[in-house]
Write a protein that holds these residues in place. Sequence first.
Motif, PDB file in Angstrom:
ATOM      1  N   ARG A 143       2.552  -9.519   0.705  1.00 24.78           N
ATOM      2  CA  ARG A 143       2.151  -8.121   0.498  1.00 24.78           C
ATOM      3  C   ARG A 143       3.364  -7.252   0.154  1.00 24.78           C
ATOM      4  O   ARG A 143       3.306  -6.396  -0.743  1.00 24.78           O
ATOM      5  N   GLN A 144       4.459  -7.467   0.874  1.00 24.55           N
ATOM      6  CA  GLN A 144       5.674  -6.698   0.597  1.00 24.55           C
ATOM      7  C   GLN A 144       6.165  -6.936  -0.832  1.00 24.55           C
ATOM      8  O   GLN A 144       6.522  -6.007  -1.556  1.00 24.55           O
ATOM      9  N   GLU A 145       6.191  -8.197  -1.212  1.00 22.98           N
ATOM     10  CA  GLU A 145       6.693  -8.556  -2.537  1.00 22.98           C
ATOM     11  C   GLU A 145       5.822  -7.960  -3.639  1.00 22.98           C
ATOM     12  O   GLU A 145       6.326  -7.392  -4.624  1.00 22.98           O
ATOM     13  N   LEU A 146       4.513  -8.075  -3.489  1.00 22.23           N
ATOM     14  CA  LEU A 146       3.596  -7.537  -4.503  1.00 22.23           C
ATOM     15  C   LEU A 146       3.694  -6.016  -4.588  1.00 22.23           C
ATOM     16  O   LEU A 146       3.623  -5.434  -5.676  1.00 22.23           O
ATOM     17  N   ARG A 147       3.886  -5.376  -3.435  1.00 22.03           N
ATOM     18  CA  ARG A 147       4.030  -3.922  -3.434  1.00 22.03           C
ATOM     19  C   ARG A 147       5.299  -3.502  -4.177  1.00 22.03           C
ATOM     20  O   ARG A 147       5.298  -2.552  -4.961  1.00 22.03           O
ATOM     21  N   LEU A 148       6.393  -4.229  -3.936  1.00 24.36           N
ATOM     22  CA  LEU A 148       7.646  -3.918  -4.629  1.00 24.36           C
ATOM     23  C   LEU A 148       7.542  -4.148  -6.131  1.00 24.36           C
ATOM     24  O   LEU A 148       8.203  -3.476  -6.917  1.00 24.36           O
ATOM     25  N   GLU A 149       6.701  -5.094  -6.514  1.00 20.00           N
ATOM     26  CA  GLU A 149       6.503  -5.383  -7.940  1.00 20.00           C
ATOM     27  C   GLU A 149       5.531  -4.404  -8.596  1.00 20.00           C
ATOM     28  O   GLU A 149       5.390  -4.399  -9.822  1.00 20.00           O
ATOM     29  N   GLY A 150       4.845  -3.613  -7.779  1.00 20.83           N
ATOM     30  CA  GLY A 150       3.869  -2.684  -8.331  1.00 20.83           C
ATOM     31  C   GLY A 150       2.550  -3.327  -8.709  1.00 20.83           C
ATOM     32  O   GLY A 150       1.777  -2.772  -9.495  1.00 20.83           O
ATOM     33  N   ALA A 151       2.259  -4.515  -8.119  1.00 23.40           N
ATOM     34  CA  ALA A 151       1.009  -5.228  -8.424  1.00 23.40           C
ATOM     35  C   ALA A 151      -0.103  -4.680  -7.528  1.00 23.40           C
ATOM     36  O   ALA A 151      -0.543  -5.330  -6.573  1.00 23.40           O
ATOM     37  N   LYS A 152      -0.584  -3.488  -7.843  1.00 26.77           N
ATOM     38  CA  LYS A 152      -1.526  -2.787  -6.977  1.00 26.77           C
ATOM     39  C   LYS A 152      -2.904  -3.427  -6.931  1.00 26.77           C
ATOM     40  O   LYS A 152      -3.672  -3.184  -5.993  1.00 26.77           O
ATOM     41  N   ASP A 153      -3.242  -4.207  -7.922  1.00 26.71           N
ATOM     42  CA  ASP A 153      -4.581  -4.794  -7.974  1.00 26.71           C
ATOM     43  C   ASP A 153      -4.625  -6.239  -7.484  1.00 26.71           C
ATOM     44  O   ASP A 153      -5.631  -6.931  -7.667  1.00 26.71           O
ATOM     45  N   ILE A 154      -3.541  -6.687  -6.887  1.00 26.04           N
ATOM     46  CA  ILE A 154      -3.525  -8.009  -6.259  1.00 26.04           C
ATOM     47  C   ILE A 154      -3.350  -7.794  -4.758  1.00 26.04           C
ATOM     48  O   ILE A 154      -2.386  -7.172  -4.317  1.00 26.04           O
ATOM     49  N   HIS A 155      -4.291  -8.309  -3.990  1.00 25.77           N
ATOM     50  CA  HIS A 155      -4.322  -8.052  -2.554  1.00 25.77           C
ATOM     51  C   HIS A 155      -4.152  -9.358  -1.773  1.00 25.77           C
ATOM     52  O   HIS A 155      -4.642 -10.402  -2.188  1.00 25.77           O
ATOM     53  N   VAL A 156      -3.462  -9.264  -0.638  1.00 23.23           N
ATOM     54  CA  VAL A 156      -3.298 -10.404   0.266  1.00 23.23           C
ATOM     55  C   VAL A 156      -3.785  -9.973   1.646  1.00 23.23           C
ATOM     56  O   VAL A 156      -3.296  -8.990   2.206  1.00 23.23           O
ATOM     57  N   CYS A 157      -4.766 -10.696   2.156  1.00 22.24           N
ATOM     58  CA  CYS A 157      -5.386 -10.345   3.434  1.00 22.24           C
ATOM     59  C   CYS A 157      -5.353 -11.535   4.384  1.00 22.24           C
ATOM     60  O   CYS A 157      -5.434 -12.686   3.950  1.00 22.24           O
ATOM     61  N   SER A 158      -5.267 -11.252   5.667  1.00 21.09           N
ATOM     62  CA  SER A 158      -5.309 -12.298   6.686  1.00 21.09           C
ATOM     63  C   SER A 158      -6.490 -12.067   7.610  1.00 21.09           C
ATOM     64  O   SER A 158      -6.749 -10.936   8.023  1.00 21.09           O
ATOM     65  N   VAL A 159      -7.201 -13.139   7.940  1.00 24.15           N
ATOM     66  CA  VAL A 159      -8.339 -13.077   8.853  1.00 24.15           C
ATOM     67  C   VAL A 159      -7.971 -13.844  10.117  1.00 24.15           C
ATOM     68  O   VAL A 159      -7.512 -14.989  10.048  1.00 24.15           O
ATOM     69  N   LEU A 160      -8.172 -13.212  11.281  1.00 21.26           N
ATOM     70  CA  LEU A 160      -7.796 -13.806  12.568  1.00 21.26           C
ATOM     71  C   LEU A 160      -9.048 -14.003  13.413  1.00 21.26           C
ATOM     72  O   LEU A 160      -9.440 -13.118  14.175  1.00 21.26           O
ATOM     73  N   PRO A 161      -9.721 -15.149  13.293  1.00 20.62           N
ATOM     74  CA  PRO A 161     -10.920 -15.381  14.098  1.00 20.62           C
ATOM     75  C   PRO A 161     -10.572 -15.712  15.549  1.00 20.62           C
ATOM     76  O   PRO A 161      -9.527 -16.289  15.836  1.00 20.62           O
ATOM     77  N   GLN A 192      -3.654 -12.481 -14.895  1.00 16.32           N
ATOM     78  CA  GLN A 192      -4.846 -11.692 -15.219  1.00 16.32           C
ATOM     79  C   GLN A 192      -4.763 -10.262 -14.690  1.00 16.32           C
ATOM     80  O   GLN A 192      -5.563  -9.408 -15.073  1.00 16.32           O
ATOM     81  N   GLY A 193      -3.809  -9.995 -13.784  1.00 22.12           N
ATOM     82  CA  GLY A 193      -3.569  -8.638 -13.307  1.00 22.12           C
ATOM     83  C   GLY A 193      -4.395  -8.191 -12.125  1.00 22.12           C
ATOM     84  O   GLY A 193      -4.330  -7.030 -11.719  1.00 22.12           O
ATOM     85  N   HIS A 194      -5.163  -9.087 -11.533  1.00 19.53           N
ATOM     86  CA  HIS A 194      -5.953  -8.706 -10.362  1.00 19.53           C
ATOM     87  C   HIS A 194      -6.320  -9.950  -9.560  1.00 19.53           C
ATOM     88  O   HIS A 194      -6.222 -11.077 -10.060  1.00 19.53           O
ATOM     89  N   GLY A 195      -6.779  -9.725  -8.322  1.00 14.52           N
ATOM     90  CA  GLY A 195      -7.239 -10.825  -7.486  1.00 14.52           C
ATOM     91  C   GLY A 195      -7.013 -10.541  -6.016  1.00 14.52           C
ATOM     92  O   GLY A 195      -6.261  -9.636  -5.642  1.00 14.52           O
ATOM     93  N   THR A 196      -7.690 -11.327  -5.176  1.00 11.16           N
ATOM     94  CA  THR A 196      -7.568 -11.196  -3.727  1.00 11.16           C
ATOM     95  C   THR A 196      -7.314 -12.572  -3.119  1.00 11.16           C
ATOM     96  O   THR A 196      -8.116 -13.496  -3.307  1.00 11.16           O
ATOM     97  N   LEU A 197      -6.208 -12.706  -2.418  1.00 11.99           N
ATOM     98  CA  LEU A 197      -5.860 -13.925  -1.702  1.00 11.99           C
ATOM     99  C   LEU A 197      -6.139 -13.687  -0.225  1.00 11.99           C
ATOM    100  O   LEU A 197      -5.631 -12.725   0.356  1.00 11.99           O
ATOM    101  N   ILE A 198      -6.960 -14.559   0.378  1.00  6.88           N
ATOM    102  CA  ILE A 198      -7.342 -14.399   1.781  1.00  6.88           C
ATOM    103  C   ILE A 198      -6.948 -15.651   2.557  1.00  6.88           C
ATOM    104  O   ILE A 198      -7.391 -16.755   2.226  1.00  6.88           O
ATOM    105  N   ASP A 199      -6.119 -15.472   3.587  1.00  9.80           N
ATOM    106  CA  ASP A 199      -5.687 -16.575   4.437  1.00  9.80           C
ATOM    107  C   ASP A 199      -6.437 -16.520   5.765  1.00  9.80           C
ATOM    108  O   ASP A 199      -6.498 -15.460   6.399  1.00  9.80           O
ATOM    109  N   ILE A 200      -6.990 -17.660   6.170  1.00  7.53           N
ATOM    110  CA  ILE A 200      -7.622 -17.727   7.482  1.00  7.53           C
ATOM    111  C   ILE A 200      -6.557 -18.115   8.505  1.00  7.53           C
ATOM    112  O   ILE A 200      -6.115 -19.257   8.563  1.00  7.53           O
ATOM    113  N   SER A 201      -6.138 -17.153   9.300  1.00  9.79           N
ATOM    114  CA  SER A 201      -5.181 -17.402  10.376  1.00  9.79           C
ATOM    115  C   SER A 201      -5.992 -17.574  11.666  1.00  9.79           C
ATOM    116  O   SER A 201      -7.000 -18.273  11.659  1.00  9.79           O
ATOM    117  N   SER A 202      -5.605 -16.949  12.742  1.00 12.35           N
ATOM    118  CA  SER A 202      -6.293 -17.098  14.024  1.00 12.35           C
ATOM    119  C   SER A 202      -5.699 -16.105  15.016  1.00 12.35           C
ATOM    120  O   SER A 202      -4.557 -15.664  14.850  1.00 12.35           O
TER     121      SER A 202
END
Length: 325
Positions: free
Chosen positions: A170-188, A132-142
């Motif tokens: 994030r590195q892989e998506l950046r190299l692919e030019g997938a600017k509208d797909i984001h990967v974030c980590s949350v550290l509670p 679909q060309g976009h999206g946000t993946l969020i991982d709950i780490s710690s």
Amino acid sequence: MRVRDRVVVVTGASSGIGRATAEAFARKGCAVVLAARRPEALAEAARDCEKHRGARALAVPTDVTDAAAVERLAEQAVERFGRIDVWVNSAAVAAFGPFLEVPLRDFRKVVDVNVMGSVHGARAALRVMREQGHGTLIDISSIVGVVSQPYNHAYGMSKHAVRALGTSLRQELRLEGAKDIHVCSVLPATIDTPFFEHAANYTGRKVVAMPPVYSPERVARAVVDLVRTPRREVVVGPAGRSLVRQSRMTPGLTERMMGRQVDKTHLSRKEPAPATEGSLHVPAPGTGAAHGGWGGRRRTALRRLATATALAGLTAGARRLIREP
């Protein structure tokens, strides 16, 4: 990205951070797809989400260690709502105990749920998001993914691995030019959830929430904010942020301090506990809950005191270390 009307998949949604996160998105009028092992608790969580105006909820019982089941979860989300805008990997378990006394079966289960569950979620989510060309993946780490703890080896390893996975993606998506797909980590930091009650425990001592303790809603707000403004990593809780900063400045001191704190405040010296597998292999009964009973006014006061004490202790310790020849 605008949050309202997004399609959000949350694993581990029957309790704790996952449940609070699903409800937070429901309050924003999102379509929420909830996944966890417990059908009864999941159905109750979905009903809670649907109480909010404009929210739609779909409960999909899922074991995240089953790659095919996670793929079916993604398929059902797309079939019902047409897309996946946000995917939150929140399912997690733990096993406390001396290293040589934690059964390998339990050790493997923690790694399987926390690491491979995140891998399965990321693969399912990114297949859809790439198409679909976009999206946000969020991982709950710690924060344990930065500063490890004694007696919680598999969990700490898994949370380090989840952070590493996010970095690589994030590195892989950046190299692919997938600017509208984001990967974030949350550290509670320590969060008021049933997590500690559900953990396997072979320490002989009751596992309690190590202060300072923060609410699961605080983590949920951080997750929602990442959809608006994606960031690499977000630490939740002032004490957690201080600990992460201090680990970069004085890693040896921070390591020693964490070890002492776990022994003093994470494992009760007053309440013994029998050996238990917790809910590692068999889900806990009941309808689930976001909170674990560690909150309240007294806990809030203790949290503030513990935060101030921890900050002062870290600063004093760092100064002593710097003065040492």
